[in-house]
Scaffold this motif. Structure first.
Motif, PDB file in Angstrom:
ATOM      1  N   CYS A  39       0.858  -1.175   0.000  1.00 29.39           N
ATOM      2  CA  CYS A  39       0.000   0.000   0.000  1.00 29.39           C
ATOM      3  C   CYS A  39       0.901   1.234   0.000  1.00 29.39           C
ATOM      4  N   LEU A  40       0.295   2.405  -0.093  1.00 29.20           N
ATOM      5  CA  LEU A  40       1.043   3.655  -0.172  1.00 29.20           C
ATOM      6  C   LEU A  40       1.046   4.369   1.165  1.00 29.20           C
ATOM      7  N   VAL A  41       2.120   5.098   1.424  1.00 34.99           N
ATOM      8  CA  VAL A  41       2.186   5.967   2.598  1.00 34.99           C
ATOM      9  C   VAL A  41       2.690   7.335   2.166  1.00 34.99           C
ATOM     10  N   ASP A  42       2.174   8.383   2.828  1.00 39.23           N
ATOM     11  CA  ASP A  42       2.654   9.732   2.541  1.00 39.23           C
ATOM     12  C   ASP A  42       2.678  10.621   3.785  1.00 39.23           C
ATOM     13  N   ALA A  43       2.461  10.005   4.968  1.00 39.71           N
ATOM     14  CA  ALA A  43       2.448  10.792   6.202  1.00 39.71           C
ATOM     15  C   ALA A  43       2.984   9.952   7.353  1.00 39.71           C
ATOM     16  N   ALA A  44       3.711  10.606   8.250  1.00 40.74           N
ATOM     17  CA  ALA A  44       4.261   9.908   9.407  1.00 40.74           C
ATOM     18  C   ALA A  44       3.159   9.305  10.268  1.00 40.74           C
ATOM     19  N   GLU A  45       2.062  10.036  10.428  1.00 35.46           N
ATOM     20  CA  GLU A  45       0.966   9.528  11.252  1.00 35.46           C
ATOM     21  C   GLU A  45       0.381   8.250  10.669  1.00 35.46           C
ATOM     22  N   GLN A  46       0.265   8.188   9.362  1.00 36.33           N
ATOM     23  CA  GLN A  46      -0.240   6.965   8.742  1.00 36.33           C
ATOM     24  C   GLN A  46       0.699   5.800   9.004  1.00 36.33           C
ATOM     25  N   GLN A  83       4.125  -4.269   3.569  1.00 38.43           N
ATOM     26  CA  GLN A  83       5.037  -3.564   2.670  1.00 38.43           C
ATOM     27  C   GLN A  83       4.378  -2.279   2.169  1.00 38.43           C
ATOM     28  N   VAL A  84       5.161  -1.214   2.100  1.00 39.75           N
ATOM     29  CA  VAL A  84       4.629   0.067   1.665  1.00 39.75           C
ATOM     30  C   VAL A  84       5.541   0.686   0.605  1.00 39.75           C
ATOM     31  N   LEU A  85       4.936   1.556  -0.185  1.00 41.01           N
ATOM     32  CA  LEU A  85       5.657   2.404  -1.128  1.00 41.01           C
ATOM     33  C   LEU A  85       5.418   3.847  -0.706  1.00 41.01           C
ATOM     34  N   ILE A  86       6.461   4.647  -0.656  1.00 42.25           N
ATOM     35  CA  ILE A  86       6.275   6.069  -0.383  1.00 42.25           C
ATOM     36  C   ILE A  86       5.705   6.713  -1.640  1.00 42.25           C
ATOM     37  N   GLU A  87       4.580   7.399  -1.470  1.00 41.93           N
ATOM     38  CA  GLU A  87       3.972   8.087  -2.608  1.00 41.93           C
ATOM     39  C   GLU A  87       4.459   9.528  -2.665  1.00 41.93           C
ATOM     40  N   LEU A  88       4.885   9.926  -3.849  1.00 44.01           N
ATOM     41  CA  LEU A  88       5.250  11.314  -4.092  1.00 44.01           C
ATOM     42  C   LEU A  88       4.052  12.047  -4.690  1.00 44.01           C
ATOM     43  N   GLY A  89       3.852  13.303  -4.291  1.00 43.80           N
ATOM     44  CA  GLY A  89       2.755  14.099  -4.811  1.00 43.80           C
ATOM     45  C   GLY A  89       3.230  15.448  -5.299  1.00 43.80           C
ATOM     46  N   VAL A  90       2.307  16.223  -5.842  1.00 47.20           N
ATOM     47  CA  VAL A  90       2.615  17.556  -6.359  1.00 47.20           C
ATOM     48  C   VAL A  90       1.647  18.557  -5.756  1.00 47.20           C
ATOM     49  N   PRO A  91       2.057  19.823  -5.606  1.00 51.72           N
ATOM     50  CA  PRO A  91       1.157  20.852  -5.075  1.00 51.72           C
ATOM     51  C   PRO A  91      -0.132  20.921  -5.897  1.00 51.72           C
ATOM     52  N   ALA A 137      10.483  18.006   4.090  1.00 51.87           N
ATOM     53  CA  ALA A 137      10.131  17.805   5.491  1.00 51.87           C
ATOM     54  C   ALA A 137       9.183  16.613   5.654  1.00 51.87           C
ATOM     55  N   GLN A 138       8.175  16.507   4.768  1.00 50.79           N
ATOM     56  CA  GLN A 138       7.257  15.373   4.828  1.00 50.79           C
ATOM     57  C   GLN A 138       7.981  14.066   4.508  1.00 50.79           C
ATOM     58  N   TRP A 139       8.852  14.118   3.525  1.00 54.17           N
ATOM     59  CA  TRP A 139       9.646  12.944   3.143  1.00 54.17           C
ATOM     60  C   TRP A 139      10.443  12.421   4.329  1.00 54.17           C
ATOM     61  N   GLN A 140      11.137  13.319   5.018  1.00 56.65           N
ATOM     62  CA  GLN A 140      11.972  12.916   6.143  1.00 56.65           C
ATOM     63  C   GLN A 140      11.134  12.395   7.298  1.00 56.65           C
ATOM     64  N   ALA A 141       9.976  13.017   7.520  1.00 57.13           N
ATOM     65  CA  ALA A 141       9.101  12.566   8.600  1.00 57.13           C
ATOM     66  C   ALA A 141       8.616  11.134   8.338  1.00 57.13           C
ATOM     67  N   VAL A 142       8.279  10.829   7.096  1.00 56.14           N
ATOM     68  CA  VAL A 142       7.863   9.470   6.753  1.00 56.14           C
ATOM     69  C   VAL A 142       9.014   8.490   6.972  1.00 56.14           C
ATOM     70  N   LEU A 143      10.216   8.855   6.538  1.00 55.65           N
ATOM     71  CA  LEU A 143      11.373   7.973   6.725  1.00 55.65           C
ATOM     72  C   LEU A 143      11.647   7.731   8.202  1.00 55.65           C
ATOM     73  N   ASP A 144      11.537   8.773   9.013  1.00 62.54           N
ATOM     74  CA  ASP A 144      11.765   8.614  10.452  1.00 62.54           C
ATOM     75  C   ASP A 144      10.728   7.667  11.056  1.00 62.54           C
ATOM     76  N   ALA A 193      14.250   9.640  -6.125  1.00 64.83           N
ATOM     77  CA  ALA A 193      13.872   9.222  -4.771  1.00 64.83           C
ATOM     78  C   ALA A 193      14.243   7.769  -4.512  1.00 64.83           C
ATOM     79  N   VAL A 194      13.958   6.882  -5.455  1.00 69.33           N
ATOM     80  CA  VAL A 194      14.286   5.478  -5.231  1.00 69.33           C
ATOM     81  C   VAL A 194      15.798   5.269  -5.257  1.00 69.33           C
ATOM     82  N   GLN A 195      16.508   6.060  -6.023  1.00 68.81           N
ATOM     83  CA  GLN A 195      17.966   5.982  -6.009  1.00 68.81           C
ATOM     84  C   GLN A 195      18.538   6.372  -4.652  1.00 68.81           C
ATOM     85  N   VAL A 196      17.991   7.431  -4.056  1.00 74.27           N
ATOM     86  CA  VAL A 196      18.441   7.871  -2.727  1.00 74.27           C
ATOM     87  C   VAL A 196      18.147   6.799  -1.687  1.00 74.27           C
ATOM     88  N   LEU A 197      16.959   6.212  -1.748  1.00 78.79           N
ATOM     89  CA  LEU A 197      16.608   5.168  -0.791  1.00 78.79           C
ATOM     90  C   LEU A 197      17.535   3.965  -0.922  1.00 78.79           C
TER      91      LEU A 197
END
Length: 426
Positions: free
Chosen positions: A147-154, A170-178, A188-195, A232-236
């Motif tokens: 499934c997808l995740v995009d927030a630390a709370e989730q 298993q999760v995939l980090i979802e990237l979004g756009v404004p 900031a959101q990216w790092q919060a999810v990783l933490d 993003a996947v390269q960094v991970l």
């Protein structure tokens, strides 16, 4: 017959398994047995209106898209919410699909019950009962789920539930756009999810990255967004955060799958990577927005040009002319309950008079100008040879909302014989 006989028993001698609203419990008939009845659409063996699928065009579209993905080294996880038809899921998997994409926990369970063993939920999994459904499925060691995740709370909610259940998700980090839909917007959101993932105690496992490019309409912006997904996947991978081998990089709705394939095929992460494309509408295609999108692909994509063919519309709704009350207007017994209308009205494609030899193309000036629940207004010209009882075939714009109006759809061959039936589970 006794007074307390059930209504289904009373109706049993009269029901037809392909009449709209009649399901397997009302008139048992295994899909494999449908062809033995010898029904033919043009012989009026089916109650109209009826949505039908073309066997030959389904097979063409299956092979076309599988070949296209394979040429880019990509895998297919077709979006099953388009059809919610397990027999079509099975065809896609048999043709080489990596898995099936779905949108809700209930859809995932329906697919699992019908044999699908790898599901990508292209959505955030939220809510206790939804998590419980997935946890029940994960009790099967042969079943793989993302499934997808995009927030630390989730992430924290997933970790608490699946940790207590003794499961790993298993999760995939979802990237979004404004201004878009879901997805991580900034660093900031990216790092919060990783933490949060690092603190999940192993209950939430990071498998890769996901994007949905369909919220953007400009190709330049789409390519930039896809490149962000590759980075993003390269960094991970570089930071050792990916916990599945191969990792997963996924995108692609039905309009820009070619651009996703081009950009994601370039991804190099120093480790195995599954590039997963998720178009859903290709199987039946349409004559509206997706025909326009496919025309762009056919003209601009080098692989599509080499294939020297294209996707073909494989879904039609057939209906009777019910009334011709005015010289330039016919009323067709097909309405909003039968066909999608959110992305354009159905397009008249073929005309058949019962007893004739074969359907013929309709005049180009015939056009649906309005729809009610059970009626469509068809604009014709004075003097056109159209009578009450004539049969008309309509091509569809946006297959998703046509499928979810039907409990079953007959599959017909090129002679209009019914050779199979597809049931839906919305």
């Amino acid at each position: 017959m006794s007074d307390n006989a059930s209504r289904s028993e009373q109706l049993a001698p009269f029901v037809h398994p392909l009449d709209k609203g009649i399901g397997a419990l009302d008139a048992p008939c295994a899909p494999e047995a449908i062809a033995s009845h010898g029904w033919n659409l043009l012989k009026e063996d089916l109650s109209l209106p009826v949505a039908v699928l073309s066997q030959s065009r389904l097979e063409h579209n299956l092979a076309w898209m599988q070949r296209f993905a394979s040429e880019y080294g990509a895998r297919l996880a077709p979006h099953g919410k388009t059809t919610m038809a397990p027999r079509l899921f099975a065809r896609q998997l048999e043709a080489g699909a990596w898995g099936i994409t779905l949108a809700t926990a209930q859809q995932a369970r329906a697919a699992y019950v019908h044999g699908v063993r790898r599901i990508l939920l292209a959505n955030q999994l939220v809510g206790r009962r939804n998590m419980a459904i997935v946890a029940e499925l994960l009790a099967d060691p042969s079943f793989e789920f993302f499934c997808l995740v995009d927030a630390a709370e989730q992430v924290r909610q997933l970790a608490a539930f699946f940790g207590a259940a003794g499961r790993r998700i298993q999760v995939l980090i979802e990237l979004g756009v404004p201004g878009g839909r879901t997805g991580v917007r900034d660093e900031a959101q990216w790092q919060a999810v990783l933490d949060a993932l690092a603190q999940s105690g192993g209950a939430v496992s990071l498998a890769g990255v996901e994007v949905y490019e369909g919220v953007l309409k400009d190709e330049t912006a789409i390519r930039a967004f896809l490149q962000r997904g590759v980075e993003a996947v390269q960094v991970l991978a570089r930071d050792g955060r990916l916990q599945r081998t191969p990792a997963v990089l996924s995108g692609a709705g039905s309009a820009w799958y070619d651009v996703v394939a081009e950009e994601f095929a370039k991804a190099q992460i120093g480790a195995p990577l599954d590039v997963v494309l998720r178009p859903g509408c290709y199987l039946t295609h349409d004559v509206g927005a997706y025909r326009i999108a496919q025309a762009r692909i056919d003209a601009s994509n080098p692989q599509a040009r080499r294939m020297r063919s294209s996707l073909l519309p494989a879904l039609q709704v057939w209906a009777y002319v019910q009334s011709v009350p005015e010289p330039e207007c016919a009323i067709v017994a097909m309405g909003k309950r039968d066909a999608a209308f959110d992305a354009g009205f159905p397009s008249p494609a073929a005309h058949f008079r019962p007893g004739g030899s074969a359907p013929s193309p309709v005049p180009p000036h015939w056009e649906v100008t309005g729809m009610m629940d059970q009626h469509a207004y068809l604009k014709i010209a004075a003097g056109d040879d159209l009578r009450v009882g004539d049969m008309l075939a309509f091509d569809i714009s946006h297959p998703c909302l046509t499928f979810d109006k039907w409990r079953q759809l007959p599959v017909i061959d090129d002679a209009y014989d019914v050779v199979d039936v597809v049931q839906t589970y919305f």
